[in-house]
Design a protein around this motif. Structure first.
Motif, PDB file in Angstrom:
ATOM      1  N   UNK A  11       0.840  -1.196   0.000  1.00 16.37           N
ATOM      2  CA  UNK A  11       0.000   0.000   0.000  1.00 16.37           C
ATOM      3  C   UNK A  11       0.877   1.249   0.000  1.00 16.37           C
ATOM      4  N   UNK A  12       0.529   2.183  -0.890  1.00 15.32           N
ATOM      5  CA  UNK A  12       1.292   3.426  -0.974  1.00 15.32           C
ATOM      6  C   UNK A  12       2.322   3.442  -2.067  1.00 15.32           C
ATOM      7  N   UNK A  13       2.481   2.337  -2.780  1.00 15.25           N
ATOM      8  CA  UNK A  13       3.438   2.267  -3.897  1.00 15.25           C
ATOM      9  C   UNK A  13       2.793   1.463  -5.021  1.00 15.25           C
ATOM     10  N   UNK A  14       2.046   2.124  -5.901  1.00 10.95           N
ATOM     11  CA  UNK A  14       1.330   1.429  -6.982  1.00 10.95           C
ATOM     12  C   UNK A  14       2.269   0.573  -7.832  1.00 10.95           C
ATOM     13  N   UNK A  15       1.775  -0.601  -8.187  1.00  6.58           N
ATOM     14  CA  UNK A  15       2.550  -1.490  -9.047  1.00  6.58           C
ATOM     15  C   UNK A  15       3.511  -2.398  -8.312  1.00  6.58           C
ATOM     16  N   UNK A  44       9.086  -2.444  -2.203  1.00  5.57           N
ATOM     17  CA  UNK A  44       7.878  -1.712  -1.820  1.00  5.57           C
ATOM     18  C   UNK A  44       8.208  -0.598  -0.828  1.00  5.57           C
ATOM     19  N   UNK A  45       9.041  -0.923   0.167  1.00  5.27           N
ATOM     20  CA  UNK A  45       9.411   0.062   1.175  1.00  5.27           C
ATOM     21  C   UNK A  45      10.254   1.178   0.558  1.00  5.27           C
ATOM     22  N   UNK A  46      11.168   0.818  -0.340  1.00  7.57           N
ATOM     23  CA  UNK A  46      12.022   1.828  -0.977  1.00  7.57           C
ATOM     24  C   UNK A  46      11.212   2.771  -1.856  1.00  7.57           C
ATOM     25  N   UNK A  47      10.101   2.281  -2.392  1.00  4.69           N
ATOM     26  CA  UNK A  47       9.244   3.109  -3.224  1.00  4.69           C
ATOM     27  C   UNK A  47       8.254   3.934  -2.401  1.00  4.69           C
ATOM     28  N   UNK A  48       8.393   3.857  -1.091  1.00  5.59           N
ATOM     29  CA  UNK A  48       7.533   4.659  -0.218  1.00  5.59           C
ATOM     30  C   UNK A  48       6.275   3.959   0.238  1.00  5.59           C
ATOM     31  N   UNK A  49       6.166   2.665  -0.011  1.00  2.00           N
ATOM     32  CA  UNK A  49       4.969   1.926   0.381  1.00  2.00           C
ATOM     33  C   UNK A  49       5.156   1.158   1.670  1.00  2.00           C
ATOM     34  N   UNK A  50       4.116   0.444   2.034  1.00  2.00           N
ATOM     35  CA  UNK A  50       4.126  -0.385   3.244  1.00  2.00           C
ATOM     36  C   UNK A  50       3.449  -1.706   2.947  1.00  2.00           C
ATOM     37  N   UNK A  51       4.070  -2.804   3.393  1.00  3.80           N
ATOM     38  CA  UNK A  51       3.473  -4.125   3.216  1.00  3.80           C
ATOM     39  C   UNK A  51       2.460  -4.370   4.328  1.00  3.80           C
ATOM     40  N   UNK A  52       1.227  -4.625   3.933  1.00  2.00           N
ATOM     41  CA  UNK A  52       0.138  -4.846   4.886  1.00  2.00           C
ATOM     42  C   UNK A  52      -0.385  -6.267   4.706  1.00  2.00           C
TER      43      UNK A  52
END
Length: 543
Positions: free
Chosen positions: A474-478, A490-498
């Protein structure tokens, strides 16, 4: 719910709960010792036609104290091994890594395979049991001293990367293997160190000593290692670390092992002339090949083979609750030291339960209790899943409220009632069907199969948690979270694994379904085994 990995006897048992003498009978010792059953045969109390004189325990207090101390030493590495999964869980290791480490708890379930060697090969001048006890305890001490220097690096306490699980597993597996070997030697020595009239105290030393050692190596260590616990209850000024570290603890007990083993090797004589003053049980030795042939002949019997197959599969339905629940609570934020301390009020219950339950398993059909307790233990597994689901919503800034720990304690107590009902019923049936001519070997074989029936489902349950868990980024489309690499991206792209579906809940439901199917289709079969005649369980080779 194993609040720590080996808190009861899960990992081969490590603890040996007391079973009523009415279940075991006069023909069988409560210790799992290979090859020493002859020492306890009913007709061995007389020598040259004269009854043995009665002696009290006062003259053997030194031997009792030594046995108690040796069993305490045995419990230390077991307790430490049980604390490592909780430490690793606080460092966010994968459940696949936890599955690797769970092999550490297998040696106590497999010791039957090398016990004949320990029982048959020895240096007569040094002593049958000291030939194995002394080098084994020296190796335990050396391993602990080695770990005191290297364990921080294996756990990567600097926080730069995760624990070295493979190395930790290998080293602690060796510790458990050595502790299991020490157990074989001490169990055998216990039967000849004490006179026949006092040999029953060996079982007490085993239970009390191993429990105390486990408590020191697990509960006490986790409490003193925790900075939060020490700052809250033991210090006036907060500090960043606990009172002791894992390295300190290992170094201390490594020194204790080395010094105490040296004293035993020098001062304690295994075969002395004073043995004639109090009649000691006579030991007889089978050859290694004779023992292995005997085991094979037992397992080939149709009734034994069927019973072993049922024992190996009966605990599949409990694997998620027993192996994963405690780790999930730590993952949810429950302090590992608080979770370990909840085992303390369970000790009186674990002592009383076998004594109470044995009154109902002393008859001709002990497995009826096993059958009745089975579905209740399955339902407790679902209750554990609800407990894990409820835990995050109860958490507060300062921790968890007292009533939450009360609920956890009550859940654990109910689980213990079901667990011990099944366990005592199994032990009673083992004693009932074991061929009295080869009781020790027979009982140990059945206990080994029982323990293995708990080990492999627990390892498999840990292994499958991650594959059955589904996450989304979530927070990093694709981006996805299908692997460790994907999660990092995912984390490097600014997202979070939920987590969208936790594999633990999937396992909990699947395990209960499998358990219910086993109970419906095979539960009555295990009850019918009680109707077999005694001759169906007796080994012809032994007669």
């Amino acid at each position: 719910m194993e609040l720590s990995e080996s808190i009861t006897h899960k990992n081969g048992r490590q603890r040996k709960p007391v079973v009523s003498n009415s279940d075991m009978g006069a023909r069988e010792s409560k210790l799992d010792v290979e090859g020493d059953e002859e020492a306890l045969l009913p007709n061995s109390n007389k020598t040259d036609g004269q009854a043995k004189a009665t002696h009290g325990i006062k003259g053997e207090l030194g031997n009792v104290a030594l046995l108690l101390f040796l069993y305490v030493l045995q419990g230390i590495p077991l307790g430490l091994a049980g604390s490592i999964p909780l430490i690793m869980q606080s460092k966010n290791v994968s459940y696949k890594d936890q599955a690797y480490f769970s092999f550490v708890f297998w040696p106590f379930s497999l010791k039957l395979f090398w016990a004949p060697l320990v029982d048959s090969l020895y240096l007569r001048q040094f002593g049958r049991r000291k030939s194995w006890l002394v080098p084994t305890q020296y190796l335990l001490g050396l391993f602990m001293l080695y770990l005191s220097v290297t364990v921080d690096g294996m756990l990567h306490t600097d926080g730069q990367k995760g624990p070295d699980v493979i190395t930790l597993t290998a080293v602690f597996f060796m510790l458990a293997f050595l502790a299991a070997t020490q157990d074989i030697a001490v169990d055998g020595w216990a039967l000849t160190m004490l006179s026949r009239e006092n040999v029953g105290y060996a079982s007490t030393c085993n239970s009390v000593g191993q429990t105390a050692g486990y408590f020191l190596g697990n509960v006490l260590f986790l409490a003193l290692e925790s900075a939060d616990f020490c700052n809250k209850y033991l210090r006036f000024e907060p500090q960043e670390r606990g009172i002791v570290t894992l390295s300190d603890f290992l170094f201390f007990w490594g020194i204790v092992f080395m010094v105490s083993t040296t004293l035993v090797a020098i001062l304690k004589k295994e075969n002395g002339k004073h043995h004639h003053t109090k009649k000691k049980p006579k030991e007889e030795t089978q050859s290694v090949m004779e023992t292995y042939k005997l085991l094979f002949s037992i397992i080939k019997m149709p009734t034994v083979f069927t019973f072993c197959a049922l024992l190996l599969t009966a605990k599949m339905g409990f694997s998620a609750a027993d192996a994963v629940t405690g780790l999930k609570l730590v993952e949810a934020g429950v302090p590992k030291e608080q979770l370990a301390l909840l085992a303390v009020p369970m000790v009186p219950l674990q002592i009383m339960l076998p004594l109470v339950i044995s009154k109902y398993t002393a008859g001709p059909r002990p497995l009826d209790i096993f059958y009745k307790a089975f579905p209740f233990r399955l339902l407790i597994g679902l209750e554990y899943a609800l407990l894990v689901w409820w835990t995050p919503s109860v958490r507060q800034e300062e921790g968890f409220p007292v009533y939450y720990y009360g609920v956890v304690l009550l859940s654990y107590a109910v689980h213990q009632v079901a667990l011990y009902s099944m366990y005592v019923a199994c032990m009673a049936f083992h004693a009932k069907v074991s061929d009295p001519m080869i009781g020790g070997t027979y009982m140990t074989l059945l206990n080994t199969v029982t323990n293995l029936g708990g080990n492999w489902p627990s390892t498999l349950a840990l292994w499958l948690v991650d594959p059955l868990t589904f996450k989304e980024c979530q927070g990093a489309p694709g981006q996805t979270c299908g692997s460790v690499e994907d999660a990092g991206l995912c984390v490097r792209e600014g997202g979070t694994c939920v987590t969208t579906l936790d594999g633990y809940y999937v396992e909990s439901v699947v395990c209960v379904v499998i358990g219910l199917c086993w109970w419906i289709f095979f539960g009555k079969k295990i009850k019918r085994l009680q109707q077999e005649s005694p001759s169906a369980w007796h080994c012809r080779v032994a007669k």
